[in-house]
Design an enzyme around this catalytic site. Structure first.
Site, PDB file in Angstrom:
ATOM      1  N   HIS A 118       0.733  -1.324   0.197  1.00 52.11           N
ATOM      2  CA  HIS A 118       0.087  -0.113  -0.142  1.00 52.11           C
ATOM      3  C   HIS A 118       0.886   1.296   0.052  1.00 52.11           C
ATOM      4  CE1 HIS A 118      -2.041   3.214   2.306  1.00 52.11           C
ATOM      5  NE2 HIS A 118      -3.173   2.896   1.387  1.00 52.11           N
ATOM      6  N   ARG A 178      30.265  -3.145 -16.203  1.00 49.91           N
ATOM      7  CA  ARG A 178      31.382  -3.494 -15.403  1.00 49.91           C
ATOM      8  C   ARG A 178      30.548  -4.936 -14.714  1.00 49.91           C
ATOM      9  NH1 ARG A 178      32.959  -0.814 -11.444  1.00 49.91           N
ATOM     10  NH2 ARG A 178      31.406   0.746 -11.323  1.00 49.91           N
ATOM     11  N   ARG A 222      32.072  -6.095 -19.851  1.00 46.28           N
ATOM     12  CA  ARG A 222      33.041  -6.424 -19.692  1.00 46.28           C
ATOM     13  C   ARG A 222      33.314  -7.468 -18.541  1.00 46.28           C
ATOM     14  NH1 ARG A 222      36.862  -1.661 -17.300  1.00 46.28           N
ATOM     15  NH2 ARG A 222      35.833  -2.422 -15.240  1.00 46.28           N
ATOM     16  N   GLY A 258      39.908   2.512 -22.592  1.00 44.34           N
ATOM     17  CA  GLY A 258      39.999   2.710 -21.155  1.00 44.34           C
ATOM     18  C   GLY A 258      40.773   3.885 -21.012  1.00 44.34           C
ATOM     19  N   ASN A 306      41.583   5.846 -18.831  1.00 46.16           N
ATOM     20  CA  ASN A 306      42.207   6.031 -17.446  1.00 46.16           C
ATOM     21  C   ASN A 306      43.606   5.192 -17.509  1.00 46.16           C
ATOM     22  OD1 ASN A 306      40.746   7.798 -16.022  1.00 46.16           O
ATOM     23  ND2 ASN A 306      39.739   6.364 -15.062  1.00 46.16           N
ATOM     24  N   CYS A 326      35.281   4.553 -23.487  1.00 46.58           N
ATOM     25  CA  CYS A 326      34.351   4.575 -22.200  1.00 46.58           C
ATOM     26  C   CYS A 326      34.965   5.131 -20.999  1.00 46.58           C
ATOM     27  CB  CYS A 326      33.640   3.184 -21.722  1.00 46.58           C
ATOM     28  SG  CYS A 326      35.011   2.027 -21.573  1.00 46.58           S
TER      29      CYS A 326
END
Length: 795
Positions: free
Chosen positions: A418, A508, A575, A698, A700, A748
């Site tokens: 509810h 991921r 991935r 990627g 980084n 990405c």
């Protein structure tokens, strides 16, 4: 003048009778007469008519007396006082003789048809109004179960008639502009299904939180369904993917969540029903198996197709016969009315710290205010407008208070309780099933309730800052460069289905492992290497599974499937796991399987693990889950991506390992990508392209390994820059070399969200896709469109 029609069997009713018997009973008639060929099974019954209700009001002079009470309400009399007075007036009168006789006659005919004297029936109320499709009267009146014999039946009917004037029903009609005496009440009398010996629940033909239309969500608890509808129990929840239902060879069940199901409602030896504790053995068991879920979902899909709109249904399973039944069906009236071209977003603008309590999130908003912890509804003047209502459970009596709340927190209930249903209708964020919220929050002064972080709602201490925004999705530009999403949390995937994204560029796997599986895969396969404490915890987590490896495959496949379903049929790039050894070691049971490394960032991670005997069996579980999603569930839009692949030989060994597990590149349309995050991937791009179907940068790790900077180093953060010429020239080189052999390249990462200039560089370099976090999607889409119409040189 035709004779007054007081009682009509369901088999003689249809949608055209909505004004005569209300939406609920008209729908039961429609399904009985029109959907039997589709296999939909509806218990037999009959309905009283609006004319019968009008006769009752006229026979006892009730109409005028009710009008007097409504007049008092309009002049300021308290709602609860007026409602109680009207109900007392109606309960003091008996039903007209002719109506009593026809109800008893129809009931006896039901008994003869099923060869039972005084069969148990459910007595439900169905409000009638010509414009009911534009409003939801569901749940505002009373329901009585396990009613037996003419005496109990007539008493239940009288109480149903009086429940047209519950406080909630009066308040709702006031808000919606309905005249109280033009809305009549029909009563549905339906043979009971012995769900007290099995289970029952509800079905939505879309996701009730996000409105995502490609799934059917089935909730289930043991016993009669009232505990699910009222929110007194945390039910199981099964998610079914509609497109996969079209192929009988596929398993469309893409999600299974086992609720606690601590109580259930059963028949009472004296009286109608009673509530009792659920045995421990049943609490952890599924109420429905996959075949039963598929049957119910198939019926729900047939009902939705017949009505041409999303539906909200109730179902039950007979514990004596094992048969499934549909008890009610009504149009879904919350998500189906949302303006799908507008996306409303809320987000906290500060780090919130640890939540005080957690539960199931209802809605996608944030609310905050002073805590008002209550055990029972109070007068409105005692509840501050904008307070956060904290209570055990709500029912219709709470609704005037709920309308004044900035947020709602309940100890009990699930997404069909509810509190959840009314919170959606009101647009108020709610966290339900929070366990001990009333105890934990009772002495807290102010809280912030966040339902904007996925499936789980969090209650934080203090008044935290947040922001709201609305995006007109129809105004977003189209682009040649694909703009995709980075998604990790399956529970949040459906939130973003309205975004016109070109798929998921990065899902991921390690997020699912860490948050939904929580156990190191090798620990599941080799419990003999664990201490007794970890073995015990894992045994509890995996209870009910034939083996502990199946637990990993089941949880992982359901998580991947939910993300893949959210963008079907667009590509979803998943991935494979990319934990570092120190991160793997933190998983339950992980320590015995992970070495201590001086620099895990460039250690035993990614592809190097998959063929190594130290993790080969764990990778096999990942492959089993991916294969199940693609081949068993039918989500062939899943693309597999291999991270941190250092050498060509390593690429070959990983692909061979995948092949041994039945994941063969090219078979059944399977594409396999590789992360481009190591300089070797750029230098040998054409050689890697012979082995993989595409690259995903990627940024980084590529920056880290190109510049020789630990990406986590605070000391060197000042020179860590994805836009450094060494990195951008590497990206440009990769795009050129990959395109020369027909391979795609995406990126990405966070940088395009933060830096429009970097986005312009990527577009100029010719990347095929940019994948970003959902809350950055609209901004990046606009930056990409600008870059495409204002080209620049990459030099």
């Amino acid at each position: 003048m035709p004779p007054l029609l007081r009682v009509v069997p369901f088999a003689e009713l249809g949608r055209q009778d909505l004004g005569r018997v209300g939406g609920k009973n008209a729908s039961l008639g429609e399904m009985t007469t029109k959907l039997g060929a589709a296999g939909v099974r509806v218990p037999a019954g009959f309905a009283t008519t609006a004319e019968a209700y009008g006769e009752m009001l006229t026979a006892h002079g009730l109409r005028g007396r009710i009008e007097e009470q409504i007049g008092r309400l309009h002049r300021g009399a308290p709602l609860d006082e007026v409602g109680a007075s009207i109900r007392s007036l109606m309960l003091a009168e008996s039903l007209p003789d002719a109506l009593e006789a026809e109800i008893v006659s129809a009931y006896e005919e039901l008994g003869r048809a099923c060869d039972r004297e005084n069969p148990e029936v459910a007595v439900r109320s169905s409000a009638t109004a010509e414009d009911l499709p534009e409003a939801s009267f569901a749940g505002q009146q009373e329901t009585y179960l396990n009613v037996r014999g003419p005496g109990q039946l007539l008493d239940a009917c009288r109480r149903c008639f009086a429940s047209l004037f519950t406080d909630r029903a009066i308040d709702y009609r006031q808000r919606m502009g309905f005249d109280h005496l033009t809305v009549a009440l029909s009563i549905g009398v339906q043979l009971m299904v012995r769900a007290d010996l099995a289970g029952a629940g509800v079905i939505f033909t879309l996701d009730p939180e996000s409105g995502f239309p490609e799934v059917i969500v089935v909730s289930a608890a043991w016993g009669l369904g009232e505990t699910v509808v009222s929110g007194r129990v945390d039910p199981d929840e099964y998610t079914v993917f509609k497109p996969s239902m079209k192929d009988p060879a596929l398993d469309p069940v893409i999600g299974v969540r086992i609720g606690s199901k601590r109580i259930k409602t059963v028949y009472a030896s004296t009286g109608l029903t009673r509530t009792e504790g659920t045995p421990e053995t049943e609490r952890s068991q599924r109420v429905l198996n996959d075949a039963e879920i598929r049957t119910l979902a198939g019926w729900a899909a047939a009902v939705e197709k017949h009505y041409g709109c999303p539906m909200d249904l109730e179902w039950a399973k007979d514990g004596l016969t094992g048969e499934l039944w549909i008890l009610q069906a009504r149009p879904e009236t919350v998500q189906s009315r949302r303006h799908t071209a507008t996306l409303r977003r809320c987000r906290l603008t500060t780090a919130p710290g640890a939540p005080l309590v957690d539960g199931t999130a209802v809605g996608e908003a944030i609310g905050r205010g002073p805590v008002v912890a209550l055990e029972h509804p109070v007068d409105l003047d005692r509840f501050p407008s904008g307070g956060v209502l904290v209570t055990g459970i709500t029912d219709p009596d709470w609704e005037p208070v709920m309308k004044r709340a900035s947020a709602i927190v309940t100890d009990h209930g699930g997404r069909t309780s509810h509190a959840a249903i009314v919170s959606r209708e009101l647009g108020v964020p709610a966290v339900v099933g929070a366990g001990d919220a009333t105890h934990v929050l009772r002495d807290v002064r102010e809280v912030t309730v966040s339902c904007a972080e996925g499936e789980h709602g969090h209650v934080y201490g203090g008044l935290l800052p947040y922001e709201e925004s609305e995006e007109d999705l129809e105004r977003l530009p189209t682009t040649r460069t694909h703009v995709m999403l980075n998604l990790a949390d399956p529970s949040a995937a459906f939130r973003w289905w309205r975004l016109p994204a070109d798929g998921v560029g990065l899902a991921r796997m390690e997020f699912i492992v860490a948050h939904q599986i929580k156990v190191h895969p090798m620990a599941l396969l080799h419990p003999e290497r664990l201490d007794s404490h970890d073995r015990h915890l894992i045994e509890r987590l995996t209870e009910g599974y034939p083996d502990q490896g199946s637990y990993f495959v089941d949880r992982l496949s359901h998580g991947i499937a939910r993300i893949a379903a959210s963008r079907w049929p667009a590509p979803v790039v998943v991935r494979t796991s990319d934990f570092k050894t120190n991160e793997y070691a933190k998983l339950l049971g992980g320590r015995p399987f992970e070495p201590d490394e001086a620099n895990p960032m460039i250690g035993w991670r990614g592809a190097s693990r998959y063929y190594d005997q130290g993790y080969r069996e764990g990778f096999a579980l990942e492959c089993r889950a991916l294969r199940r999603v693609r081949e068993t569930m039918g989500l062939t839009n899943v693309v597999v991506m291999i991270p941190f692949c250092r050498t060509l030989g390593e690429a070959d060994r990983v692909l061979d390992t995948m092949m041994e597990e039945g994941l063969v590149r090219g078979r059944k349309g399977l594409q396999v990508y590789v992360m481009a995050e190591i300089p070797a991937n750029i230098i040998l791009a054409q050689d890697f392209a012979e082995r993989f179907d595409g690259f995903s940068i990627g940024s980084n790790d590529l920056t880290q390994l190109t510049l020789g900077i630990d990406r986590d180093s605070e000391v060197l953060a000042r020179i860590f820059d994805e836009a450094d010429p060494a990195v951008t020239r590497s990206i440009g080189t990769l795009v050129t070399r990959a395109h020369s052999v027909g391979r795609t390249v995406g990126l990405c990462g966070q940088r395009p969200s933060d830096d429009p200039a970097f986005t312009e560089f990527l577009v100029a370099a010719g990347v095929d896709s940019i994948s970003v976090a959902p809350d950055s999607f609209a901004t990046v889409k606009q930056h990409v469109a600008y870059a495409e119409t204002h080209p620049r040189s990459t030099q």
